[in-house]
Scaffold this active site. Sequence first.
Site, PDB file in Angstrom:
ATOM      1  N   ARG A  55      56.266  44.637  47.869  1.00  0.00           N
ATOM      2  CA  ARG A  55      57.565  45.302  47.640  1.00  0.00           C
ATOM      3  C   ARG A  55      57.431  46.679  46.993  1.00  0.00           C
ATOM      4  NH1 ARG A  55      60.213  41.219  43.820  1.00  0.00           N
ATOM      5  NH2 ARG A  55      58.157  41.640  42.961  1.00  0.00           N
ATOM      6  N   LYS A 166      44.129  30.389  46.046  1.00  0.00           N
ATOM      7  CA  LYS A 166      44.416  29.286  45.138  1.00  0.00           C
ATOM      8  C   LYS A 166      45.585  29.687  44.227  1.00  0.00           C
ATOM      9  CE  LYS A 166      42.367  29.864  40.976  1.00  0.00           C
ATOM     10  NZ  LYS A 166      41.485  29.667  39.875  1.00  0.00           N
ATOM     11  N   HIS A 196      36.636  31.154  45.933  1.00  0.00           N
ATOM     12  CA  HIS A 196      35.589  32.182  45.826  1.00  0.00           C
ATOM     13  C   HIS A 196      34.292  31.640  45.210  1.00  0.00           C
ATOM     14  CE1 HIS A 196      37.663  32.614  41.962  1.00  0.00           C
ATOM     15  NE2 HIS A 196      36.523  33.030  41.483  1.00  0.00           N
ATOM     16  N   LYS A 200      29.726  32.149  46.274  1.00  0.00           N
ATOM     17  CA  LYS A 200      28.669  32.565  45.338  1.00  0.00           C
ATOM     18  C   LYS A 200      27.307  32.136  45.878  1.00  0.00           C
ATOM     19  CE  LYS A 200      31.514  32.898  41.239  1.00  0.00           C
ATOM     20  NZ  LYS A 200      31.694  34.347  41.247  1.00  0.00           N
ATOM     21  N   GLU A 234      34.585  30.278  30.160  1.00  0.00           N
ATOM     22  CA  GLU A 234      34.882  31.713  30.055  1.00  0.00           C
ATOM     23  C   GLU A 234      34.991  32.066  28.586  1.00  0.00           C
ATOM     24  OE1 GLU A 234      38.107  33.219  32.859  1.00  0.00           O
ATOM     25  OE2 GLU A 234      38.584  31.116  32.605  1.00  0.00           O
ATOM     26  N   ASP A 255      43.615  24.257  37.397  1.00  0.00           N
ATOM     27  CA  ASP A 255      43.141  25.575  37.832  1.00  0.00           C
ATOM     28  C   ASP A 255      41.651  25.572  38.180  1.00  0.00           C
ATOM     29  OD1 ASP A 255      43.681  28.309  38.235  1.00  0.00           O
ATOM     30  OD2 ASP A 255      42.697  28.809  36.332  1.00  0.00           O
ATOM     31  N   HIS A 260      37.687  24.348  41.902  1.00  0.00           N
ATOM     32  CA  HIS A 260      36.319  24.867  41.991  1.00  0.00           C
ATOM     33  C   HIS A 260      35.258  23.814  41.676  1.00  0.00           C
ATOM     34  CE1 HIS A 260      38.252  28.661  42.303  1.00  0.00           C
ATOM     35  NE2 HIS A 260      38.638  28.693  41.049  1.00  0.00           N
ATOM     36  N   LYS A 360      38.629  27.993  28.508  1.00  0.00           N
ATOM     37  CA  LYS A 360      38.817  29.411  28.194  1.00  0.00           C
ATOM     38  C   LYS A 360      38.489  29.626  26.724  1.00  0.00           C
ATOM     39  CE  LYS A 360      42.276  30.669  31.606  1.00  0.00           C
ATOM     40  NZ  LYS A 360      41.453  31.655  32.299  1.00  0.00           N
ATOM     41  N   LYS A 365      30.105  32.652  28.484  1.00  0.00           N
ATOM     42  CA  LYS A 365      30.611  32.658  29.865  1.00  0.00           C
ATOM     43  C   LYS A 365      29.499  32.136  30.764  1.00  0.00           C
ATOM     44  CE  LYS A 365      31.829  36.072  33.421  1.00  0.00           C
ATOM     45  NZ  LYS A 365      33.025  35.519  34.018  1.00  0.00           N
TER      46      LYS A 365
HETATM   47  N1  LIG Z   1      43.302  38.275  40.476  1.00  0.00           N
HETATM   48  C1  LIG Z   1      42.262  37.503  40.670  1.00  0.00           C
HETATM   49  O1  LIG Z   1      41.134  37.806  40.235  1.00  0.00           O
HETATM   50  C2  LIG Z   1      42.388  36.213  41.436  1.00  0.00           C
HETATM   51  C3  LIG Z   1      41.259  35.397  41.551  1.00  0.00           C
HETATM   52  C4  LIG Z   1      41.343  34.230  42.298  1.00  0.00           C
HETATM   53  C5  LIG Z   1      42.543  33.908  42.902  1.00  0.00           C
HETATM   54  N2  LIG Z   1      43.640  34.698  42.768  1.00  0.00           N
HETATM   55  C6  LIG Z   1      44.883  34.305  43.453  1.00  0.00           C
HETATM   56  O2  LIG Z   1      45.275  35.364  44.319  1.00  0.00           O
HETATM   57  C7  LIG Z   1      46.688  35.474  44.385  1.00  0.00           C
HETATM   58  C8  LIG Z   1      47.094  36.893  43.994  1.00  0.00           C
HETATM   59  O3  LIG Z   1      46.668  37.126  42.675  1.00  0.00           O
HETATM   60  P1  LIG Z   1      46.888  38.528  41.947  1.00  0.00           P
HETATM   61  O4  LIG Z   1      46.135  38.439  40.689  1.00  0.00           O
HETATM   62  O5  LIG Z   1      46.646  39.655  42.860  1.00  0.00           O
HETATM   63  O6  LIG Z   1      48.451  38.445  41.619  1.00  0.00           O
HETATM   64  P2  LIG Z   1      49.408  39.605  41.123  1.00  0.00           P
HETATM   65  O7  LIG Z   1      48.638  40.798  40.682  1.00  0.00           O
HETATM   66  O8  LIG Z   1      50.341  38.985  40.153  1.00  0.00           O
HETATM   67  O9  LIG Z   1      50.286  40.023  42.394  1.00  0.00           O
HETATM   68  C9  LIG Z   1      50.235  39.613  43.692  1.00  0.00           C
HETATM   69  C10 LIG Z   1      51.371  40.223  44.501  1.00  0.00           C
HETATM   70  O10 LIG Z   1      52.546  39.442  44.419  1.00  0.00           O
HETATM   71  C11 LIG Z   1      53.635  40.275  44.774  1.00  0.00           C
HETATM   72  N3  LIG Z   1      54.892  39.728  44.257  1.00  0.00           N
HETATM   73  C12 LIG Z   1      55.214  39.537  42.952  1.00  0.00           C
HETATM   74  N4  LIG Z   1      56.464  39.026  42.856  1.00  0.00           N
HETATM   75  C13 LIG Z   1      56.902  38.874  44.117  1.00  0.00           C
HETATM   76  C14 LIG Z   1      58.134  38.406  44.675  1.00  0.00           C
HETATM   77  N5  LIG Z   1      59.132  37.967  43.894  1.00  0.00           N
HETATM   78  N6  LIG Z   1      58.255  38.416  46.008  1.00  0.00           N
HETATM   79  C15 LIG Z   1      57.270  38.857  46.806  1.00  0.00           C
HETATM   80  N7  LIG Z   1      56.085  39.332  46.333  1.00  0.00           N
HETATM   81  C16 LIG Z   1      55.914  39.335  45.009  1.00  0.00           C
HETATM   82  C17 LIG Z   1      53.297  41.598  44.108  1.00  0.00           C
HETATM   83  O11 LIG Z   1      53.776  42.658  44.905  1.00  0.00           O
HETATM   84  P3  LIG Z   1      55.157  43.417  44.714  1.00  0.00           P
HETATM   85  O12 LIG Z   1      55.666  43.161  43.342  1.00  0.00           O
HETATM   86  O13 LIG Z   1      54.784  44.845  44.980  1.00  0.00           O
HETATM   87  O14 LIG Z   1      55.988  42.825  45.794  1.00  0.00           O
HETATM   88  C18 LIG Z   1      51.765  41.623  44.128  1.00  0.00           C
HETATM   89  O15 LIG Z   1      51.296  42.476  45.139  1.00  0.00           O
HETATM   90  C19 LIG Z   1      47.239  34.386  43.458  1.00  0.00           C
HETATM   91  O16 LIG Z   1      47.525  33.246  44.231  1.00  0.00           O
HETATM   92  C20 LIG Z   1      46.071  34.103  42.516  1.00  0.00           C
HETATM   93  O17 LIG Z   1      46.115  32.785  42.030  1.00  0.00           O
HETATM   94  C21 LIG Z   1      43.576  35.844  42.056  1.00  0.00           C
END
Ligand SMILES: NC(=O)c1ccc[n+]([C@@H]2O[C@H](COP(=O)([O-])OP(=O)(O)OC[C@H]3O[C@@H](n4cnc5c(N)ncnc54)[C@H](OP(=O)(O)O)[C@@H]3O)[C@@H](O)[C@H]2O)c1
Length: 509
Positions: A55, A166, A196, A200, A234, A255, A260, A360, A365
């Site tokens: 968005r 996830k 992920h 590894k 962690e 989680d 994992h 955590k 780690k």
């Molecule tokens: N970050 C990591 O290292 C990591 C690692 C493993 C797994 N994951 C998984 O990967 C996924 C994404 O993680 P992330 O850390 O990138 O999350 P994030 O930074 O919170 O954001 C992901 C996206 O969600 C969108 N979003 C938020 N509210 C929304 C809404 N109401 N409607 C539609 N889109 C919305 C946001 O875009 P806009 O607000 O621009 O729409 C943003 O691009 C999750 O399922 C997480 O569990 C993340």
Amino acid sequence: MSPTTLNDPNAYSNCLIVIFGASGDLTKRKLIPALYSLWESGQAPKSFAILGVSRTEFTSESYRDKLFEFSKGSYDPEKWKEFSQCIYYHPGDPTATGSWKDISSTICDISEKHDLGQNRMFYLSVGPQFFEPIINNIGSSGLVTEGRRYCSIGEERPWQRIVIEKPFGSDPASAIKLNNTLAAVFDEDSIYRIDHYLGKELVQNLLVVRFANSIFEPLWNSNYIDHVQITASETVGVEGRGAYYDSPAGGAMRDMVQSHLMQVLSFMAMEPPVRMDAADIRTEKNKIFKALRVPKYEDVPKIAVRGQYGGGQISGKPVMGYRDEKGVAPESQTDTYAAMQVYVDTWRWGGVPFYLRSGKAMAEKKTEIVIYFKPTPHLLLKEEAKKQKPNQIIINVHPNEGIRLRFEGKVPGLGLKIKDVVMDFDYIKQWDVEPSDGYAILLNDVLRGDQMLFKHRDEIEISWNAVQPVLDYWADNPQDDLPNYNAGTWGPSSADIMMARDNRYWHNY
Ligand SMILES: NC(=O)c1ccc[n+]([C@@H]2O[C@H](COP(=O)([O-])OP(=O)(O)OC[C@H]3O[C@@H](n4cnc5c(N)ncnc54)[C@H](OP(=O)(O)O)[C@@H]3O)[C@@H](O)[C@H]2O)c1
């Protein structure tokens, strides 16, 4: 039909990669760097494009600039210029059905411009509450034309694959519902449930160590192995993500342990597959999941431990307690630490406990698998016997990637004094490369249509069943001693007591 192989020049068919959640943390920190590194090393389709959808308002140009700025110099500027020409951005809400006329036409326009046909990878990099609306919208858009097939060499049919992040559900019922939503649009062969950890190097190395060496496999069973510990700890706390972590879907058991650590366990415990391909490996993993003993509700206090960190110190710096984090309820019962004893009821593993733990704000780690061997049948060095430690194979998944074999040796000098010594395979020293964080390996697999390192729906549903009695018991029985460990320590003493009851101790060094 089998997926194309790594060394095959036809391995990659041209395609469009559509990332939902393009403005988010995962996209900029992991997905774009992984795709850049695949492109740079020639492990990507000859022609492809990336479309980011979320968005937040960006143009394609400002989105590329944002990604480059975020990388803090890790991309070569000239190469980035070339690579980033294939990155596009579409501002819109993919969960809203009304946005899809525009999203679909952008997808078709870019595919046409780059001559990508209808090959598409959809990546759901958004919070789990958005998975189902986006999947339904993809289904209604008509963009999935051949989701029931994946493409192999010489086959001209287009493919569409979906990668889903996830957490995959928060209990057995929600995991089944999400699987059903996926199955209404995509065939199982086109669904890539990503973990992920499975990307590894050292997790994949487990398969090589076990199945390409004759010295380990004869010992890999209950005749020789006393127990196995799988740890993912962690040093950081929830770091501002308290509101997400403190939700009913959060906590270390959901989680980390259910996802994992159960996956790592399945690689550790599976029987040799007939072939090293996705179908056979998944068949063997699935048998392990089916053999997981589901704990009895009343046994939960004996086989599982819940912990939550209070304030403490990590690397000399003060760390606030979990309940003081923004977004966390003052009386929160969420487990920032979870440990569980698991049995795999098969011929090979009868009576061997697997101890899984994750926390955590811990002392160190590390992600590791430690295999403890049984003592020798007869202690010859009687006066030294008390010092004799169990043989161990320690697989350091991250960091300090490597495999260590700990055994008893003679101390130099007169007499037969013994001490444990270590034979060390250090991944970085050996190969002189940094191990991948997993995303490049896994994205490459999706591009080639190889599901070996991705979870099948059955694995997910069964692994939820195995932890659900613990989650139910914890929900029904609030614990009044939380927080029960200080940040910067190895978790609650109740976890040590659980091990001591079995005459064992955690590998905390
Ligand atoms: N970050 C990591 O290292 C990591 C690692 C493993 C797994 N994951 C998984 O990967 C996924 C994404 O993680 P992330 O850390 O990138 O999350 P994030 O930074 O919170 O954001 C992901 C996206 O969600 C969108 N979003 C938020 N509210 C929304 C809404 N109401 N409607 C539609 N889109 C919305 C946001 O875009 P806009 O607000 O621009 O729409 C943003 O691009 C999750 O399922 C997480 O569990 C993340």
